[in-house]
Design a protein around this motif. Structure first.
Motif, PDB file in Angstrom:
ATOM      1  N   TRP A  63      -8.035  10.811  -6.225  1.00 22.57           N
ATOM      2  CA  TRP A  63      -6.722  10.015  -6.223  1.00 22.57           C
ATOM      3  C   TRP A  63      -5.907   9.660  -5.052  1.00 22.57           C
ATOM      4  CZ3 TRP A  63      -6.718   8.389 -11.036  1.00 22.57           C
ATOM      5  CH2 TRP A  63      -7.347   8.912 -11.927  1.00 22.57           C
ATOM      6  N   ASN A  64      -5.155   8.977  -4.760  1.00 18.58           N
ATOM      7  CA  ASN A  64      -4.505   8.536  -3.475  1.00 18.58           C
ATOM      8  C   ASN A  64      -2.773   8.500  -3.718  1.00 18.58           C
ATOM      9  OD1 ASN A  64      -6.801   8.143  -1.850  1.00 18.58           O
ATOM     10  ND2 ASN A  64      -7.061   6.213  -2.874  1.00 18.58           N
ATOM     11  N   GLY A  65      -2.416   7.336  -4.098  1.00 18.43           N
ATOM     12  CA  GLY A  65      -0.863   7.316  -4.283  1.00 18.43           C
ATOM     13  C   GLY A  65      -0.522   7.454  -5.616  1.00 18.43           C
ATOM     14  N   ILE A  66       0.876   7.859  -5.913  1.00 19.97           N
ATOM     15  CA  ILE A  66       1.147   8.334  -7.290  1.00 19.97           C
ATOM     16  C   ILE A  66       2.637   8.005  -7.155  1.00 19.97           C
ATOM     17  CG2 ILE A  66       1.878  10.884  -6.588  1.00 19.97           C
ATOM     18  CD1 ILE A  66       1.163  11.575  -9.457  1.00 19.97           C
ATOM     19  N   ALA A  67       3.312   7.395  -8.405  1.00 21.49           N
ATOM     20  CA  ALA A  67       4.613   6.787  -8.500  1.00 21.49           C
ATOM     21  C   ALA A  67       4.796   7.049 -10.129  1.00 21.49           C
ATOM     22  CB  ALA A  67       4.646   5.531  -8.137  1.00 21.49           C
ATOM     23  N   THR A  68       6.265   7.175 -10.297  1.00 22.50           N
ATOM     24  CA  THR A  68       6.621   7.138 -11.726  1.00 22.50           C
ATOM     25  C   THR A  68       7.385   5.876 -12.244  1.00 22.50           C
ATOM     26  OG1 THR A  68       8.643   8.114 -11.173  1.00 22.50           O
ATOM     27  CG2 THR A  68       6.798   9.647 -11.792  1.00 22.50           C
ATOM     28  N   GLY A  69       7.251   5.591 -13.332  1.00 27.25           N
ATOM     29  CA  GLY A  69       8.002   4.646 -13.887  1.00 27.25           C
ATOM     30  C   GLY A  69       7.968   4.765 -15.581  1.00 27.25           C
ATOM     31  N   ASP A  70       8.999   4.255 -16.023  1.00 28.40           N
ATOM     32  CA  ASP A  70       9.170   4.066 -17.671  1.00 28.40           C
ATOM     33  C   ASP A  70       8.484   3.001 -18.101  1.00 28.40           C
ATOM     34  OD1 ASP A  70       9.695   4.641 -20.386  1.00 28.40           O
ATOM     35  OD2 ASP A  70      11.743   4.305 -20.050  1.00 28.40           O
ATOM     36  N   PHE A  71       7.029   2.882 -18.367  1.00 24.46           N
ATOM     37  CA  PHE A  71       6.219   1.685 -18.621  1.00 24.46           C
ATOM     38  C   PHE A  71       6.438   1.268 -20.103  1.00 24.46           C
ATOM     39  CE2 PHE A  71       3.896   3.867 -15.062  1.00 24.46           C
ATOM     40  CZ  PHE A  71       4.447   2.946 -13.955  1.00 24.46           C
ATOM     41  N   ASN A  72       6.907   2.194 -20.856  1.00 23.96           N
ATOM     42  CA  ASN A  72       7.054   1.519 -22.434  1.00 23.96           C
ATOM     43  C   ASN A  72       8.242   1.859 -22.693  1.00 23.96           C
ATOM     44  OD1 ASN A  72       7.163   4.550 -22.452  1.00 23.96           O
ATOM     45  ND2 ASN A  72       5.654   4.924 -23.873  1.00 23.96           N
ATOM     46  N   ASN A  73       9.410   1.882 -21.965  1.00 25.31           N
ATOM     47  CA  ASN A  73      10.907   1.678 -22.212  1.00 25.31           C
ATOM     48  C   ASN A  73      11.336   2.844 -23.367  1.00 25.31           C
ATOM     49  OD1 ASN A  73      10.523  -0.416 -20.735  1.00 25.31           O
ATOM     50  ND2 ASN A  73      10.959  -2.025 -22.089  1.00 25.31           N
ATOM     51  N   SER A 105       7.799   8.216  -2.724  1.00 21.96           N
ATOM     52  CA  SER A 105       6.901   8.010  -3.920  1.00 21.96           C
ATOM     53  C   SER A 105       5.721   7.053  -3.315  1.00 21.96           C
ATOM     54  CB  SER A 105       7.410   7.506  -5.123  1.00 21.96           C
ATOM     55  OG  SER A 105       7.823   5.921  -4.785  1.00 21.96           O
ATOM     56  N   GLY A 106       4.790   6.621  -4.163  1.00 19.10           N
ATOM     57  CA  GLY A 106       3.674   5.785  -3.850  1.00 19.10           C
ATOM     58  C   GLY A 106       2.765   6.418  -2.897  1.00 19.10           C
ATOM     59  N   TYR A 107       2.755   5.959  -1.620  1.00 20.12           N
ATOM     60  CA  TYR A 107       1.742   6.574  -0.546  1.00 20.12           C
ATOM     61  C   TYR A 107       2.511   6.502   0.546  1.00 20.12           C
ATOM     62  CZ  TYR A 107      -2.649   7.401   1.843  1.00 20.12           C
ATOM     63  OH  TYR A 107      -3.676   7.988   2.868  1.00 20.12           O
ATOM     64  N   TRP A 108       3.067   7.786   0.869  1.00 23.36           N
ATOM     65  CA  TRP A 108       3.745   8.154   2.027  1.00 23.36           C
ATOM     66  C   TRP A 108       4.978   7.026   2.334  1.00 23.36           C
ATOM     67  CZ3 TRP A 108      -0.816   9.197   6.137  1.00 23.36           C
ATOM     68  CH2 TRP A 108      -1.684  10.232   5.459  1.00 23.36           C
ATOM     69  N   SER A 109       5.496   6.574   1.277  1.00 27.36           N
ATOM     70  CA  SER A 109       6.669   5.708   1.535  1.00 27.36           C
ATOM     71  C   SER A 109       7.763   6.123   0.593  1.00 27.36           C
ATOM     72  CB  SER A 109       5.936   4.377   0.944  1.00 27.36           C
ATOM     73  OG  SER A 109       4.729   3.943   1.522  1.00 27.36           O
ATOM     74  N   GLN A 110       8.836   5.352   0.949  1.00 30.57           N
ATOM     75  CA  GLN A 110      10.150   5.687   0.285  1.00 30.57           C
ATOM     76  C   GLN A 110      11.045   4.086   0.059  1.00 30.57           C
ATOM     77  OE1 GLN A 110      12.431   8.904   1.395  1.00 30.57           O
ATOM     78  NE2 GLN A 110      14.491   7.790   0.820  1.00 30.57           N
ATOM     79  N   ASN A 111      11.372   4.084  -1.422  1.00 23.83           N
ATOM     80  CA  ASN A 111      11.983   3.170  -1.780  1.00 23.83           C
ATOM     81  C   ASN A 111      13.466   2.961  -1.205  1.00 23.83           C
ATOM     82  OD1 ASN A 111       9.722   1.490  -2.889  1.00 23.83           O
ATOM     83  ND2 ASN A 111       9.801   2.807  -4.558  1.00 23.83           N
ATOM     84  N   SER A 112      14.053   2.002  -1.502  1.00 22.71           N
ATOM     85  CA  SER A 112      15.604   1.885  -1.297  1.00 22.71           C
ATOM     86  C   SER A 112      16.244   2.566  -2.558  1.00 22.71           C
ATOM     87  CB  SER A 112      16.188   0.475  -1.310  1.00 22.71           C
ATOM     88  OG  SER A 112      17.477   0.184  -1.416  1.00 22.71           O
TER      89      SER A 112
END
Length: 385
Positions: A58-68, A333-340
């Protein structure tokens, strides 16, 4: 955390919706880890959540509500099925490790299962010149071709520690809302190159969460081909946990380098989330989103000690009573990254209100105004719990 292993990615998420931040970790040569926050004390619930059986690279990891459904799911990148490292004959890949020659340096022997179910070393004989157990009894390549780990180490083999990989596919883990997760591999197009970054956003503003994968790895052993079959991949979600890959022609993303990190931000303020992708030893690529539909730009202003409201969650409420996916504001989140921290939320209907759960657990619902795209919502300590 003392024996947690080789961590490659981390993200805080309130997976059980109890108002505090839990911790998800991706690991190489092991399963993802879920640490549940219990009043500030983290408890390892990986096994009970159904994650411990998925041992990957496993490398990167992120969350999201994929089934709403209002509960965070997560996605993890992996090595895919297009490299020399493959699971054979139904048994996991193994990596045996120890100081085999007594020089205070850990040596590694990668092995796969042959047709008889016996583990055999993966690499050529010349790779193991520093391991006496091999060099003392095996003199020719023909001998080595018929050797197994059991024949090499004999009675010592049970005492040699090892790690295993039983899946190489990038996967989505859907929250079952009962404390566990159900695994689903991403489509085959996502498995054709090693993937590192995984970024979650609504790229087409249809009200469902999508995924971007950063792909490829060029730094490989000399005897192995590099992983260069990926150009960066967008997968469009349907709000039910399923994903459809876009071609490079359809998405506009064609990156031929070694992609590692990525982040999203609506940096031109037009209600469409844009994408930046880093490359190893190459220029960072920036993509301006051209989708026709605009989303809602939502900026939360938290209390003085947390102005960007890290740990808050946003959900759109529609006029028909339905709700959109839960979107968490995270610091990395992701791989060593940060979103706005400013969120762009796509819509699937007429929006009635914007529901916020602040990091302290208080809630607030702000009415949506017809035609308004930008919302700035400020935390007030008297919000309802």
């Amino acid at each position: 955390m003392q024996n947690i292993g080789l961590i490659t990615g981390a993200v805080f998420t309130d997976y059980d919706r109890d108002g505090d931040q839990d911790l998800l970790l991706s690991r190489a040569w092991d399963s993802p880890v879920l640490l549940q926050n219990d009043n500030g004390v983290f408890r390892n619930v990986t096994a009970s959540a159904g994650l411990s059986k998925y041992k990957g690279w496993w490398n990167g990891i992120a969350t999201g509500d994929f089934n709403n459904d209002g509960y965070p799911d997560f996605v993890v990148t992996n090595w895919g099925i297009n490299t020399p490292y493959q699971i054979k004959n139904g048994k996991p890949i193994r990596m045996y490790y120890a100081d085999f020659n007594g020089n205070n340096v850990v040596d590694m022997i990668w092995a796969y299962a042959n047709k008889n179910g016996d583990y055999v070393p993966t690499r050529k004989l010349s790779h193991y010149n520093s391991i006496p157990a091999i060099t003392s009894q095996i003199k020719t390549n023909k001998q080595f071709a018929n050797a197994t780990m059991k024949s090499i180490f004999r009675d010592e083999l049970p005492r040699v520690p090892y790690k295993e990989i039983n899946t190489l596919k990038a996967m989505v883990f859907i929250n079952n809302r009962k404390g566990g997760f159900v695994a689903h591999p991403l489509p085959i197009q996502a498995q054709m190159a090693i993937s590192f970054d995984v970024t979650v956003a609504d790229f087409n503003n249809d009200g469902n969460e999508d995924i971007f994968l950063g792909q490829n790895l060029f730094d490989v052993p000399s005897q192995s081909p590099r992983s260069d079959a990926g150009r960066g991949l967008i997968l469009l979600g349907d709000g039910k946990g399923h994903f459809t890959p876009l071609t490079g022609t359809a998405s506009g993303i064609k990156i031929y380098g070694e992609q590692k990190g990525a982040a999203v931000s609506d940096f031109n303020g037009d209600g469409r989330v844009d994408l930046a992708v880093s490359q190893n030893a190459e220029a960072t690529k920036v993509y301006l989103n051209q989708t026709k539909k605009r989303g809602l730009r939502i900026r939360l202003i938290g209390p003085e000690h947390n102005l960007t409201a890290i740990g808050a969650a946003i959900r759109l409420i529609y006029a028909d009573g339905s709700e959109g996916p839960l979107r968490e504001i995270q610091a990395g989140s992701g791989y060593w990254s940060q979103n706005s921290a400013i969120q762009v939320m796509g819509t699937s209907g007429k929006v009635k209100g914007i529901q916020i759960r602040w990091p302290d657990g208080s809630t607030q619902t702000v009415p949506a105004k017809p035609g308004q795209m930008n919302y700035v919502i400020t935390y007030h300590s008297n919000q309802s719990n």
